[in-house]
Write an enzyme that holds these catalytic residues in place. Structure first.
Site, short mmCIF file in Angstrom:
data_model
loop_
_atom_site.label_atom_id
_atom_site.label_comp_id
_atom_site.label_asym_id
_atom_site.label_seq_id
_atom_site.Cartn_x
_atom_site.Cartn_y
_atom_site.Cartn_z
N ASP A 35 1.61 -6.10 -6.23
CA ASP A 35 1.55 -6.10 -4.65
C ASP A 35 2.24 -4.99 -3.92
OD1 ASP A 35 2.57 -8.76 -2.57
OD2 ASP A 35 2.19 -6.69 -2.01
N ASP A 93 -4.19 -5.78 -0.68
CA ASP A 93 -2.95 -5.18 -1.43
C ASP A 93 -2.30 -5.95 -2.44
OD1 ASP A 93 -1.32 -7.21 -0.34
OD2 ASP A 93 0.46 -5.71 0.10
N GLU A 94 -2.87 -7.15 -3.07
CA GLU A 94 -2.44 -7.63 -4.10
C GLU A 94 -3.51 -8.16 -5.09
OE1 GLU A 94 -0.20 -11.42 -3.69
OE2 GLU A 94 -1.03 -11.35 -1.44
P1 TTP Z 1 1.86 -8.63 2.23
O1 TTP Z 1 1.65 -8.30 0.85
O2 TTP Z 1 2.26 -9.93 2.52
O3 TTP Z 1 2.91 -7.65 3.13
P2 TTP Z 1 3.35 -6.23 3.11
O4 TTP Z 1 2.55 -5.49 1.97
O5 TTP Z 1 3.16 -5.42 4.54
O6 TTP Z 1 4.91 -6.28 2.66
P3 TTP Z 1 5.49 -6.59 1.32
O7 TTP Z 1 6.35 -5.23 1.01
O8 TTP Z 1 6.40 -7.62 1.58
O9 TTP Z 1 4.67 -6.86 0.26
O10 TTP Z 1 0.47 -8.24 3.13
C1 TTP Z 1 -0.27 -7.16 2.85
C2 TTP Z 1 -0.97 -6.70 4.10
O11 TTP Z 1 -1.67 -7.64 4.84
C3 TTP Z 1 0.16 -6.18 5.30
O12 TTP Z 1 0.65 -5.07 4.97
C4 TTP Z 1 -0.56 -6.61 6.38
C5 TTP Z 1 -1.63 -7.63 6.04
N1 TTP Z 1 -1.15 -8.77 6.77
C6 TTP Z 1 -1.71 -9.29 7.88
O13 TTP Z 1 -2.32 -8.71 8.46
N2 TTP Z 1 -1.14 -10.54 8.59
C7 TTP Z 1 -0.22 -11.16 7.92
O14 TTP Z 1 0.35 -12.50 8.40
C8 TTP Z 1 0.43 -10.52 6.63
C9 TTP Z 1 1.38 -11.76 5.86
C10 TTP Z 1 -0.11 -9.63 6.06
MG MG Z 2 2.28 -6.39 0.15
#
Ligand code: TTP
Ligand code: MG
Length: 364
Positions: free
Chosen positions: A8, A103-104
């Protein structure tokens, strides 16, 4: 015994923005819609999270909580490109890659003699080298464990749970962390004083089945960290689409036509990209109006053309009779999509067949 990784990216959209604008480093940064236009944040960096700012928060609220917050507009094209590079890195380690979002992803690396820990380290190093971004990884005997573990050393870290530690690892987790336990089930459990997986582990399976039916059996396993779901590589896609929400609603058909041209160009670009290909069978267009009502128009057609989408637009626009907030256009593929075809483009941008890797979000 399997070895599953969950990888992730850290603060994905925000990290990309900060990478591209180093002057923002160390400051609270978020990505999302402007506060004066019903905007919400997609994500933010850790500096902003310290102020209680989080994903999906309305921008105006976030600014109230953290007035110095820097809110940047989203650049989906860039995020999609980065996502592609990251996926390409995964594929150099295994073909068993199941993307969950931009992103995952889950990776099944069972049988690789390097072992999960070392593979995760190498993947994260490679991501950093090629994208100058950090990712975190969870390593475990299944998806459930890998996913929870990837949060454990975030950002820029990794955590492994060995088979013998799985049950103890699960015990302190809130029941909501279990795949399939939504707010309703969680509340039913919590009302009985069952707050953690450890509590759940002490419940007799018969009682779980009485409470939750068949899902009770799954719960019995999941709370012990037993998860039989396989890592499933991306399936051939059934459709591809692109859409845009406008900052100001479009009340004229002419303005919609203008936007449609941009969307059509985007769709063509996506359709031309290499990847899984299939025969286009239908074209569709969706509209969301100022009052959030929606309509969609669809028709058979093997070659997406601007004229065809214009006809769909006119039909949908007349149906709504209201200013337009969002336009989306796309294609649906036939059953032959599963074949690895890559046929040439026809004249004048007409697409005879299509190809794409699934990164563009559809209608959700
Ligand atoms: P996430 O992996 O949930 O969050 P993140 O990568 O920003 O932070 P973390 O370090 O906790 O993993 O989500 C990945 C991307 O998806 C995030 O950068 C933006 C997008 N996203 C949205 O557009 N809306 C949302 O509600 C969420 C949770 C994420
Ligand atoms: Mg993330």
């Amino acid at each position: 015994m399997r070895t599953v990784l969950h990888i992730d990216m850290d603060c994905f959209y925000a990290a990309i923005e900060i990478r591209d604008r180093p002057d923002l480093r160390g400051k609270p940064v978020a990505v999302g819609g402007a506060s004066d236009r019903r905007g919400v944040l997609t994500t933010c960096n850790y500096e902003a999270r310290r102020f209680g700012v989080h994903s999906a928060m309305p921008t105006f609220l976030a600014l109230r909580q953290c007035p110095q917050l820097i809110v940047l507009p989203t650049r989906f094209e860039v995020y999609r490109d980065v996502s592609r590079s990251v996926r390409a890195i995964f594929h150099r380690f295994t073909g068993l890659v199941e993307p969950l979002s931009l992103d995952e992803a889950y990776l099944d690396v069972t049988g690789d003699s390097r072992g999960g820990w070392r593979i995760a380290t190498e993947i994260r190093r490679e991501i950093a080298r090629r994208t100058r971004l950090t990712a975190s990884a969870g390593i475990g005997p299944n998806k459930l464990i890998a996913k929870v573990a990837s949060d454990w050393r975030k950002p820029d870290g990794q955590f492994e749970v060995k088979l013998e530690d799985v049950s103890a690892f699960m015990a302190p987790l809130p029941v909501r962390r279990i795949w399939g336990v939504g707010p309703v089930a969680a509340e039913r459990l919590e009302r009985r004083g069952i707050k953690t997986c450890g509590h759940l582990q002490r419940i007799d399976p018969g009682d779980l089945v009485r409470l939750f039916g068949r899902f009770g059996w799954e719960l019995y396993e999941l709370c012990r960290g037993i998860d039989r779901r396989q890592v499933e590589p991306a399936r051939p896609r059934k459709s591809m689409s692109t859409e845009r929400t406008f900052s100001r609603d479009l009340s004229e058909l002419g303005a919609c036509r203008h936007e449609l041209q941009h969307l059509f160009q985007e769709l063509l670009e996506d359709l031309r990209k290499p990847g899984r290909a299939g025969q286009v069978e239908r074209l569709f267009l969706k509209l969301k109006f100022c009052d959030f009502s929606r309509t969609s128009v669809e028709r058979p057609g093997a070659s997406p053309s601007l004229a065809a989408y214009q006809a769909l637009l006119e039909e949908g626009f007349a149906r709504g009779g209201k200013p337009v907030r969002l336009i989306g256009i796309g294609v649906r593929f036939g059953d032959k999509s599963a074949e690895q075809l890559r046929l040439p483009l026809g004249a004048e941008g007409e697409v005879k067949t299509s190809a794409g890797d699934g990164a563009r979000g559809g209608f959700r």
